[in-house]
Design a protein around this motif. Sequence first.
Motif, PDB file in Angstrom:
ATOM      1  N   LEU A  12     -27.208 -19.905  10.655  1.00  0.00           N
ATOM      2  CA  LEU A  12     -27.239 -19.470   9.255  1.00  0.00           C
ATOM      3  C   LEU A  12     -25.874 -19.565   8.573  1.00  0.00           C
ATOM      4  O   LEU A  12     -25.798 -19.650   7.355  1.00  0.00           O
ATOM      5  CB  LEU A  12     -27.735 -18.027   9.168  1.00  0.00           C
ATOM      6  CG  LEU A  12     -29.230 -17.804   9.302  1.00  0.00           C
ATOM      7  CD1 LEU A  12     -29.544 -16.316   9.300  1.00  0.00           C
ATOM      8  CD2 LEU A  12     -29.976 -18.508   8.181  1.00  0.00           C
ATOM      9  N   THR A  13     -24.819 -19.543   9.353  1.00  0.00           N
ATOM     10  CA  THR A  13     -23.475 -19.548   8.776  1.00  0.00           C
ATOM     11  C   THR A  13     -23.230 -20.723   7.836  1.00  0.00           C
ATOM     12  O   THR A  13     -22.720 -20.522   6.732  1.00  0.00           O
ATOM     13  CB  THR A  13     -22.413 -19.477   9.892  1.00  0.00           C
ATOM     14  OG1 THR A  13     -22.584 -18.240  10.593  1.00  0.00           O
ATOM     15  CG2 THR A  13     -21.011 -19.547   9.338  1.00  0.00           C
ATOM     16  N   PRO A  14     -23.591 -21.969   8.194  1.00  0.00           N
ATOM     17  CA  PRO A  14     -23.373 -23.063   7.236  1.00  0.00           C
ATOM     18  C   PRO A  14     -24.189 -22.916   5.949  1.00  0.00           C
ATOM     19  O   PRO A  14     -23.815 -23.465   4.912  1.00  0.00           O
ATOM     20  CB  PRO A  14     -23.818 -24.319   8.001  1.00  0.00           C
ATOM     21  CG  PRO A  14     -23.771 -23.942   9.426  1.00  0.00           C
ATOM     22  CD  PRO A  14     -24.054 -22.475   9.490  1.00  0.00           C
ATOM     23  N   VAL A  15     -25.285 -22.170   6.002  1.00  0.00           N
ATOM     24  CA  VAL A  15     -26.077 -21.926   4.797  1.00  0.00           C
ATOM     25  C   VAL A  15     -25.357 -20.927   3.894  1.00  0.00           C
ATOM     26  O   VAL A  15     -25.399 -21.025   2.667  1.00  0.00           O
ATOM     27  CB  VAL A  15     -27.484 -21.400   5.183  1.00  0.00           C
ATOM     28  CG1 VAL A  15     -28.297 -21.013   3.956  1.00  0.00           C
ATOM     29  CG2 VAL A  15     -28.226 -22.432   6.016  1.00  0.00           C
ATOM     30  N   THR A  19     -19.015 -25.453   5.261  1.00  0.00           N
ATOM     31  CA  THR A  19     -18.408 -25.794   6.547  1.00  0.00           C
ATOM     32  C   THR A  19     -18.111 -27.288   6.646  1.00  0.00           C
ATOM     33  O   THR A  19     -18.247 -27.879   7.717  1.00  0.00           O
ATOM     34  CB  THR A  19     -19.332 -25.374   7.715  1.00  0.00           C
ATOM     35  OG1 THR A  19     -20.610 -25.979   7.526  1.00  0.00           O
ATOM     36  CG2 THR A  19     -19.467 -23.887   7.833  1.00  0.00           C
ATOM     37  N   SER A  20     -17.685 -27.891   5.551  1.00  0.00           N
ATOM     38  CA  SER A  20     -17.325 -29.306   5.624  1.00  0.00           C
ATOM     39  C   SER A  20     -16.068 -29.570   4.800  1.00  0.00           C
ATOM     40  O   SER A  20     -15.815 -28.909   3.795  1.00  0.00           O
ATOM     41  CB  SER A  20     -18.479 -30.190   5.135  1.00  0.00           C
ATOM     42  OG  SER A  20     -18.804 -29.895   3.806  1.00  0.00           O
ATOM     43  N   ASN A  21     -15.274 -30.512   5.304  1.00  0.00           N
ATOM     44  CA  ASN A  21     -14.049 -30.960   4.633  1.00  0.00           C
ATOM     45  C   ASN A  21     -13.086 -29.810   4.338  1.00  0.00           C
ATOM     46  O   ASN A  21     -12.575 -29.687   3.223  1.00  0.00           O
ATOM     47  CB  ASN A  21     -14.376 -31.711   3.337  1.00  0.00           C
ATOM     48  CG  ASN A  21     -15.243 -32.916   3.589  1.00  0.00           C
ATOM     49  OD1 ASN A  21     -15.014 -33.657   4.539  1.00  0.00           O
ATOM     50  ND2 ASN A  21     -16.248 -33.102   2.759  1.00  0.00           N
ATOM     51  N   LEU A  22     -12.822 -28.972   5.327  1.00  0.00           N
ATOM     52  CA  LEU A  22     -11.949 -27.818   5.134  1.00  0.00           C
ATOM     53  C   LEU A  22     -10.626 -28.008   5.868  1.00  0.00           C
ATOM     54  O   LEU A  22     -10.585 -28.490   6.999  1.00  0.00           O
ATOM     55  CB  LEU A  22     -12.631 -26.544   5.658  1.00  0.00           C
ATOM     56  CG  LEU A  22     -13.958 -26.152   5.010  1.00  0.00           C
ATOM     57  CD1 LEU A  22     -14.575 -24.973   5.743  1.00  0.00           C
ATOM     58  CD2 LEU A  22     -13.763 -25.829   3.545  1.00  0.00           C
ATOM     59  N   GLU A  23      -9.541 -27.602   5.214  1.00  0.00           N
ATOM     60  CA  GLU A  23      -8.238 -27.557   5.870  1.00  0.00           C
ATOM     61  C   GLU A  23      -8.211 -26.374   6.840  1.00  0.00           C
ATOM     62  O   GLU A  23      -9.119 -25.550   6.843  1.00  0.00           O
ATOM     63  CB  GLU A  23      -7.127 -27.421   4.824  1.00  0.00           C
ATOM     64  CG  GLU A  23      -6.982 -28.627   3.931  1.00  0.00           C
ATOM     65  CD  GLU A  23      -6.612 -29.888   4.697  1.00  0.00           C
ATOM     66  OE1 GLU A  23      -5.829 -29.802   5.661  1.00  0.00           O
ATOM     67  OE2 GLU A  23      -7.134 -30.956   4.346  1.00  0.00           O
ATOM     68  N   GLU A  24      -7.150 -26.279   7.626  1.00  0.00           N
ATOM     69  CA  GLU A  24      -7.102 -25.283   8.706  1.00  0.00           C
ATOM     70  C   GLU A  24      -7.331 -23.849   8.229  1.00  0.00           C
ATOM     71  O   GLU A  24      -8.151 -23.137   8.787  1.00  0.00           O
ATOM     72  CB  GLU A  24      -5.773 -25.384   9.455  1.00  0.00           C
ATOM     73  CG  GLU A  24      -5.724 -24.507  10.681  1.00  0.00           C
ATOM     74  CD  GLU A  24      -4.491 -24.749  11.522  1.00  0.00           C
ATOM     75  OE1 GLU A  24      -4.254 -23.940  12.428  1.00  0.00           O
ATOM     76  OE2 GLU A  24      -3.758 -25.732  11.287  1.00  0.00           O
ATOM     77  N   GLN A  25      -6.604 -23.410   7.210  1.00  0.00           N
ATOM     78  CA  GLN A  25      -6.764 -22.026   6.749  1.00  0.00           C
ATOM     79  C   GLN A  25      -8.139 -21.802   6.132  1.00  0.00           C
ATOM     80  O   GLN A  25      -8.735 -20.746   6.300  1.00  0.00           O
ATOM     81  CB  GLN A  25      -5.659 -21.654   5.768  1.00  0.00           C
ATOM     82  CG  GLN A  25      -4.323 -21.457   6.450  1.00  0.00           C
ATOM     83  CD  GLN A  25      -3.232 -21.032   5.483  1.00  0.00           C
ATOM     84  OE1 GLN A  25      -3.389 -21.118   4.278  1.00  0.00           O
ATOM     85  NE2 GLN A  25      -2.125 -20.579   6.032  1.00  0.00           N
ATOM     86  N   PRO A  30     -15.064 -19.344   7.689  1.00  0.00           N
ATOM     87  CA  PRO A  30     -16.376 -19.160   8.316  1.00  0.00           C
ATOM     88  C   PRO A  30     -16.277 -18.671   9.758  1.00  0.00           C
ATOM     89  O   PRO A  30     -17.136 -17.911  10.216  1.00  0.00           O
ATOM     90  CB  PRO A  30     -17.023 -20.545   8.248  1.00  0.00           C
ATOM     91  CG  PRO A  30     -15.964 -21.500   7.876  1.00  0.00           C
ATOM     92  CD  PRO A  30     -14.852 -20.726   7.268  1.00  0.00           C
ATOM     93  N   LEU A  31     -15.216 -19.085  10.448  1.00  0.00           N
ATOM     94  CA  LEU A  31     -15.068 -18.649  11.830  1.00  0.00           C
ATOM     95  C   LEU A  31     -14.779 -17.152  11.920  1.00  0.00           C
ATOM     96  O   LEU A  31     -15.425 -16.434  12.681  1.00  0.00           O
ATOM     97  CB  LEU A  31     -13.966 -19.456  12.523  1.00  0.00           C
ATOM     98  CG  LEU A  31     -14.284 -20.922  12.786  1.00  0.00           C
ATOM     99  CD1 LEU A  31     -13.032 -21.677  13.199  1.00  0.00           C
ATOM    100  CD2 LEU A  31     -15.364 -21.051  13.840  1.00  0.00           C
TER     101      LEU A  31
END
Length: 191
Positions: A12-15, A19-25, A30-31
């Motif tokens: 469910l988290t990606p909903v 969760t795409s094309n993200l820099e480190e910070q 989401p983590l």
Amino acid sequence: MTIGAAAVWCLLTPVLVGTSNLEEQAAALPLEMFVSLIGVILLTPVFRPEQNEEINDLVSSKYISTTRIYGIRTAVGAAVVLLLIGLFSLYMGMRNCHVTLLLALGTLADSWFLGALGMFTSALCGNTVIGYMPPILYYALNIGMGPELGNFYLFSMTRGEYGPKLWLSAAGLLLAAGALFYQKNKSRIKL
């Protein structure tokens, strides 16, 4: 059952959050804010079966010690947390996110701390439902107070800080050890 609930939460988290094309910070968001909650789901109910008096009597009458059973459940819960965090980090990496080993380990530290807090409360109260409350309240406190919590701030990786994860890991280990010690000796310890 709890493994399924943790897996569904990860799905469910990606909903709930990108969760795409993200820099480190940005990938830390989401983590830390979502995936780390699987520790609460998987580690808090370690003592649940024996909280039923009849089951406790039956398990206590067996040759294998309940401490060993609790240790196995804790190790399996921690291994599943590690596996799910690893899989989710891999998923984010495939979605072109900059996910590092430090981000995965930091998420593991958060997850372990929150789960151990629930485990400790569950052991002290003898009730799994009450065990879920302190980790969720602490999570909410982190949203409200933010970095004012210092080394016990759960979302420090979104600010580029990784030092607090060591404190959270150590506190989680102490809480889990305290929970296992209390469960082993609860007949001798009177609170």
